[in-house]
Scaffold this active site. Structure first.
Site: not given
Length: 210
Positions: A40, A109, A138
């Site tokens: 990520r 997701s 976040k």
């Protein structure tokens, strides 16, 4: 590749790695029994993320562990990742399949049953569902107050693809997520911020498998 056998899933986050480089954290987590890595690290440049991805690809290839890339289909292709993980506002599953090939792993997701059913219908291989517990990260999508294990159970009952809980999960609270129907759990801070990522991964795996 049997996705339903994944138990521990790391989402990388350089900003929460206690000053350590992401490949260092990944290497330790692999030693602890990690099953899959999602690159990520959004708070870096594209070039840095690419170079990190190449280093992690070497580590995961040696360990025989899949590497996925968050959001970026182009980056997944560039680092020869095994697939991609898409959010609700990212490009469709079909585009990922077209760009990466039919054998690529494509996760999505979801935080509701409706989103989960739509993702499965679109061809998702698995679902990341959360945030299960409250989290200030976040880097985790979903309700910051936590959707709870009841939602995990509802989603797992509604779809046939593997479900992985994410959000606020560590070794102390992973078991209820799996008991609710998740195949495994995804962790961010529980591993990346740990003093010993290998031990944290091993503890998480033990909590899930037992």
């Amino acid at each position: 590749m049997n996705i339903s056998e994944w138990r521990t899933y790391l989402v990388t986050a350089a900003s929460r790695s206690a000053g350590r480089a992401t490949p260092e954290v990944v290497a330790a987590a692999l030693d602890g029994g990690l099953d899959v890595v999602q690159l990520r690290d959004k708070a870096v440049t594209d070039r840095e993320r690419y170079e990190t991805g190449l280093r992690i690809r070497e580590l995961t290839a040696e360990a025989g562990v899949p590497l996925l890339v968050n959001d970026r289909i182009d980056l997944a292709a560039a680092v020869d990742a095994d697939g991609v993980h898409l959010g609700q506002t990212d490009l469709p599953v079909a585009v990922a399949r077209e760009r990466l090939g039919e054998d690529a792993v494509v996760g999505v997701s979801a935080s509701t049953v409706e989103q989960a059913e739509a993702a499965e219908a679109a061809g998702a291989d698995y679902l990341g569902v959360g945030a299960v517990y409250g989290t200030d990260s976040k880097d985790v999508s979903g309700d910051r107050d936590g959707i709870g294990v009841e939602r995990i159970a509802a989603v797992a009952d509604a779809v046939d693809v593997p479900v992985f809980g994410i959000g606020g999960i560590d070794a102390s609270n992973a078991a209820p997520v799996v008991e609710a129907g998740a195949a495994g759990v995804a962790a961010l801070s529980a591993i990346t911020a740990a003093e010993d990522p290998a031990a944290a991964t091993a503890a998480l795996r033990e909590a899930v498998t037992e």
